[in-house]
Design a protein around this motif. Structure first.
Motif, short mmCIF file in Angstrom:
data_model
loop_
_atom_site.label_atom_id
_atom_site.label_comp_id
_atom_site.label_asym_id
_atom_site.label_seq_id
_atom_site.Cartn_x
_atom_site.Cartn_y
_atom_site.Cartn_z
N LEU A 30 0.95 -1.15 -0.13
CA LEU A 30 -0.04 -0.08 -0.21
C LEU A 30 0.68 1.12 -0.34
O LEU A 30 2.23 1.60 0.47
N ARG A 31 0.61 2.31 -0.43
CA ARG A 31 1.11 3.61 0.23
C ARG A 31 1.15 3.89 0.99
O ARG A 31 0.05 3.75 1.69
N LYS A 32 2.04 4.39 1.51
CA LYS A 32 1.99 4.76 2.48
C LYS A 32 2.02 5.95 3.71
O LYS A 32 2.11 7.95 2.37
N ASN A 33 1.31 6.09 4.56
CA ASN A 33 0.11 7.01 4.52
C ASN A 33 0.18 7.37 6.55
O ASN A 33 -0.94 6.83 6.61
N TRP A 34 0.92 8.22 6.45
CA TRP A 34 1.15 8.14 8.31
C TRP A 34 -0.32 8.95 8.62
O TRP A 34 -0.85 9.68 8.23
N SER A 35 -0.87 8.30 9.76
CA SER A 35 -2.21 9.42 10.89
C SER A 35 -1.94 8.76 12.13
O SER A 35 -1.21 7.93 12.26
N GLU A 81 15.01 0.31 7.87
CA GLU A 81 14.86 1.16 6.01
C GLU A 81 13.21 1.31 5.55
O GLU A 81 13.77 1.89 4.54
N LYS A 82 12.42 1.14 6.63
CA LYS A 82 11.48 1.84 6.02
C LYS A 82 10.74 3.12 6.47
O LYS A 82 9.35 3.32 5.42
N SER A 83 11.18 3.90 6.75
CA SER A 83 10.75 4.88 7.23
C SER A 83 12.26 5.32 6.97
O SER A 83 12.80 5.40 7.62
N SER A 84 11.71 6.85 6.73
CA SER A 84 12.71 8.16 7.62
C SER A 84 13.43 8.62 8.93
O SER A 84 13.29 8.96 9.26
N ARG A 85 11.65 7.95 9.45
CA ARG A 85 11.86 8.26 10.70
C ARG A 85 12.36 7.24 11.61
O ARG A 85 13.44 6.51 11.24
N LYS A 86 12.73 7.85 13.20
CA LYS A 86 13.46 7.31 14.11
C LYS A 86 12.10 6.53 15.14
O LYS A 86 11.13 6.81 14.53
C1 I3P Z 1 5.01 9.51 1.18
C2 I3P Z 1 5.52 10.08 3.05
C3 I3P Z 1 6.04 9.92 3.66
C4 I3P Z 1 7.29 9.60 3.38
C5 I3P Z 1 8.03 8.39 2.33
C6 I3P Z 1 6.84 9.02 0.99
O1 I3P Z 1 5.23 10.35 -0.14
O2 I3P Z 1 6.04 11.80 2.24
O3 I3P Z 1 5.64 10.09 4.98
O4 I3P Z 1 7.35 8.19 4.48
O5 I3P Z 1 8.65 8.02 2.32
O6 I3P Z 1 7.15 8.02 -0.33
P1 I3P Z 1 3.51 10.58 -0.53
O7 I3P Z 1 2.77 11.10 1.04
O8 I3P Z 1 3.90 11.24 -1.55
O9 I3P Z 1 2.54 8.89 -0.97
P2 I3P Z 1 8.63 8.17 5.78
O10 I3P Z 1 7.69 9.65 6.44
O11 I3P Z 1 8.65 6.67 6.51
O12 I3P Z 1 9.81 8.65 5.44
P3 I3P Z 1 9.04 6.40 1.12
O13 I3P Z 1 8.78 5.85 -0.49
O14 I3P Z 1 10.78 6.12 1.14
O15 I3P Z 1 8.66 5.75 2.14
#
Ligand code: I3P
Length: 126
Positions: A30-35, A81-86
């Motif tokens: 799925l496309r990542k969408n944090w909430s 690896e799956k996120s830029s977040r800590k």
């Molecule tokens: C994603 C969004 C996410 C980011 C993700 C982006 O972009 O910025 O917050 O994940 O990075 O692709 P969009 O909103 O356009 O879908 P993180 O915040 O976890 O890094 P990713 O593609 O490297 O997973």
């Protein structure tokens, strides 16, 4: 907590807010969408609510069902690896659903990681 029977699967072990992103459904990416999600952990499952699980709020939305995560056979692991977040860990269910959970607050995310891991480990011993 010791006097509460572990047989009671409805007992809330932990609840609170975390950042959540579902990244796979039934193995399909799925496309990542944090909430922000209100998370309720019981012995066998987690529930993700869109907001606080207060009855008054829930009552305003008849038929609202939280997303439910079956912890039986699930895996939990930290991921960098799956996120830029800590402070991100991933839960993978038997059915191939994948969730990332995150908090910037170190002790908070550690508490959650251990609570969920304990629940999964306990289920494995049943
Ligand atoms: C994603 C969004 C996410 C980011 C993700 C982006 O972009 O910025 O917050 O994940 O990075 O692709 P969009 O909103 O356009 O879908 P993180 O915040 O976890 O890094 P990713 O593609 O490297 O997973």
């Amino acid at each position: 907590a010791d006097i509460i029977s572990t047989q009671d699967h409805t007992v809330v072990e932990k609840e609170g807010y975390l950042l959540k992103a579902k990244i796979a459904d039934g193995g399909k990416k799925l496309r990542k969408n944090w909430s922000t999600s209100w998370i309720v952990l019981t012995a066998r499952k987690m529930e993700f609510y869109k907001e606080s699980k207060q009855p008054a709020l829930a009552n305003l939305k008849p038929g609202y069902k939280p997303e439910c995560v079956d912890l039986c056979g699930a895996r939990i692991e930290w991921t960098s690896e799956k996120s830029s977040r800590k402070n991100v860990f991933q839960i993978t269910t038997v059915s191939g659903n994948e969730f990332l959970l995150q908090s910037d607050i170190d002790f908070l995310i550690l508490d959650w990681f251990h609570a969920i891991k304990n629940a999964i480990d306990r289920l494995q011993k049943e």
